[in-house]
Design a protein around this motif. Structure first.
Motif, short mmCIF file in Angstrom:
data_model
loop_
_atom_site.label_atom_id
_atom_site.label_comp_id
_atom_site.label_asym_id
_atom_site.label_seq_id
_atom_site.Cartn_x
_atom_site.Cartn_y
_atom_site.Cartn_z
N ALA A 26 0.84 -1.14 -0.06
CA ALA A 26 -0.05 -0.13 0.14
C ALA A 26 0.64 1.46 0.07
CB ALA A 26 -0.88 0.03 1.35
N GLY A 27 1.73 1.12 0.95
CA GLY A 27 2.84 2.33 0.76
C GLY A 27 3.30 2.44 -0.56
N LEU A 28 3.95 1.49 -1.26
CA LEU A 28 4.54 1.42 -2.46
C LEU A 28 3.63 2.02 -3.58
CD1 LEU A 28 6.80 1.03 -4.72
CD2 LEU A 28 5.98 -1.19 -4.87
N LEU A 29 2.45 1.66 -3.52
CA LEU A 29 1.32 2.16 -4.64
C LEU A 29 1.08 3.65 -4.18
CD1 LEU A 29 -0.60 1.67 -6.59
CD2 LEU A 29 -2.30 0.99 -5.24
N GLY A 30 0.83 3.92 -2.92
CA GLY A 30 0.65 5.21 -2.61
C GLY A 30 1.97 6.41 -3.14
N ALA A 31 2.91 5.85 -2.99
CA ALA A 31 4.11 6.55 -3.50
C ALA A 31 4.26 6.64 -5.08
CB ALA A 31 5.49 5.94 -3.06
N VAL A 32 3.97 5.43 -5.53
CA VAL A 32 3.59 5.61 -7.12
C VAL A 32 2.65 6.45 -7.74
CG1 VAL A 32 2.95 4.09 -9.13
CG2 VAL A 32 4.76 3.11 -7.45
N LEU A 33 1.59 6.45 -7.00
CA LEU A 33 0.34 7.43 -7.58
C LEU A 33 0.83 8.80 -7.29
CD1 LEU A 33 -2.65 5.25 -5.99
CD2 LEU A 33 -1.80 5.64 -8.49
N ARG A 34 1.52 9.10 -5.92
CA ARG A 34 1.92 10.28 -5.92
C ARG A 34 2.77 10.86 -6.83
NH1 ARG A 34 5.50 12.85 -0.85
NH2 ARG A 34 5.49 14.98 -1.65
N LEU A 35 4.00 10.20 -7.08
CA LEU A 35 5.00 10.53 -8.15
C LEU A 35 4.23 10.64 -9.53
CD1 LEU A 35 7.59 11.51 -8.78
CD2 LEU A 35 8.53 9.07 -8.72
N ARG A 36 3.47 10.01 -9.82
CA ARG A 36 2.71 9.87 -11.17
C ARG A 36 1.82 11.00 -11.39
NH1 ARG A 36 3.12 6.47 -15.04
NH2 ARG A 36 1.51 7.22 -16.19
N SER A 37 1.07 11.63 -10.06
CA SER A 37 0.48 12.83 -10.17
C SER A 37 1.23 13.92 -10.20
CB SER A 37 -0.46 12.61 -8.96
OG SER A 37 -1.00 14.00 -8.80
N GLU A 38 2.48 14.10 -9.63
CA GLU A 38 3.08 15.16 -9.54
C GLU A 38 3.66 15.19 -10.89
OE1 GLU A 38 5.51 15.81 -6.10
OE2 GLU A 38 3.90 15.42 -4.86
N LEU A 39 4.26 14.05 -11.46
CA LEU A 39 4.76 14.16 -12.84
C LEU A 39 3.95 14.73 -13.91
CD1 LEU A 39 7.36 13.47 -14.74
CD2 LEU A 39 6.62 11.06 -14.69
N ALA A 40 2.65 14.42 -13.64
CA ALA A 40 1.78 14.69 -14.73
C ALA A 40 1.69 16.42 -14.55
CB ALA A 40 0.50 14.12 -14.61
N ALA A 41 1.85 16.58 -13.38
CA ALA A 41 1.58 18.04 -13.24
C ALA A 41 2.69 19.04 -13.46
CB ALA A 41 1.16 18.49 -11.92
N HIS A 42 3.92 18.34 -13.92
CA HIS A 42 5.28 18.93 -14.05
C HIS A 42 5.01 18.87 -15.53
CE1 HIS A 42 9.21 20.18 -13.43
NE2 HIS A 42 9.35 19.70 -14.45
N ARG A 43 4.70 19.94 -16.41
CA ARG A 43 4.48 20.19 -17.70
C ARG A 43 5.77 20.40 -18.59
NH1 ARG A 43 1.17 16.97 -17.97
NH2 ARG A 43 1.45 17.28 -20.26
N ALA A 44 6.88 20.74 -17.81
CA ALA A 44 8.00 21.05 -18.64
C ALA A 44 8.50 19.64 -19.32
CB ALA A 44 9.44 21.21 -17.75
N PRO A 45 9.06 19.91 -20.49
CA PRO A 45 9.56 18.71 -21.29
C PRO A 45 10.53 17.85 -20.41
CG PRO A 45 9.84 20.70 -22.51
CD PRO A 45 9.29 20.94 -21.19
N LEU A 46 10.58 16.51 -20.51
CA LEU A 46 11.48 15.83 -19.87
C LEU A 46 12.14 14.74 -20.94
CD1 LEU A 46 9.77 15.30 -16.38
CD2 LEU A 46 11.83 16.89 -16.98
#
Length: 109
Positions: A26-46
Motif C-alpha cells: 500500500a505504501g509503494l502504491l501510494g508513492a507511485v500514485l503520488r509521483l505519477r500525479s506530480e509528474l503529470a502536473a510537471h508540464r516541462a519537457p523531460l
C-alpha cells in the motif's frame, strides 16, 4: 495528450493492493500514485519522461501483485525512475517517498 504524456494509463487503487499483497504494498502504491500525479502536473519537457512512466507502471504492477515482490526488479525500476527524474527538484519529495517505499517492500539483501 501533451508531449507523449501517458499519465492517464495508470489506474490502480489502494483497495486492489489490500487483496493478499505483500507488506508495504500500500505504501509503494501510494508513492507511485503520488509521483505519477506530480509528474503529470510537471508540464516541462523531460527527455526521459516515458522511461519514468514505464517504470512507475512496473512498480505499480508489483504493488498490486499477489506474489512476493521481486527485489531486484523493484530496485532496478527505482534506479531508472531516479535517473530519469532525479534532477527535477520539484519532484524530489515524491521521489524520496518512492525510494523509502521500495526499500520498505524490498527484501533485505
Amino acid at each position: 495528450m501533451i508531449d507523449g504524456d501517458r499519465s492517464g494509463t495508470f489506474a490502480w487503487s489502494a483497495a486492489e493492493v489490500a487483496l493478499g499483497s505483500a507488506p508495504g504494498a500500500a505504501g509503494l502504491l501510494g508513492a507511485v500514485l503520488r509521483l505519477r500525479s506530480e509528474l503529470a502536473a510537471h508540464r516541462a519537457p523531460l527527455p526521459d519522461r516515458a522511461v519514468a512512466e514505464d517504470q512507475l507502471d512496473a512498480l505499480g504492477r508489483q504493488a498490486v501483485s499477489s506474489s512476493a515482490p521481486d527485489t531486484e526488479s523493484l530496485r532496478h525500476s527505482l534506479l531508472l525512475v531516479a535517473s530519469a527524474l532525479g534532477s527535477v527538484s520539484a519532484l524530489s519529495a515524491a521521489l524520496t517517498e518512492l525510494r523509502v517505499a521500495v526499500e520498505a517492500m524490498a527484501l533485505p539483501r
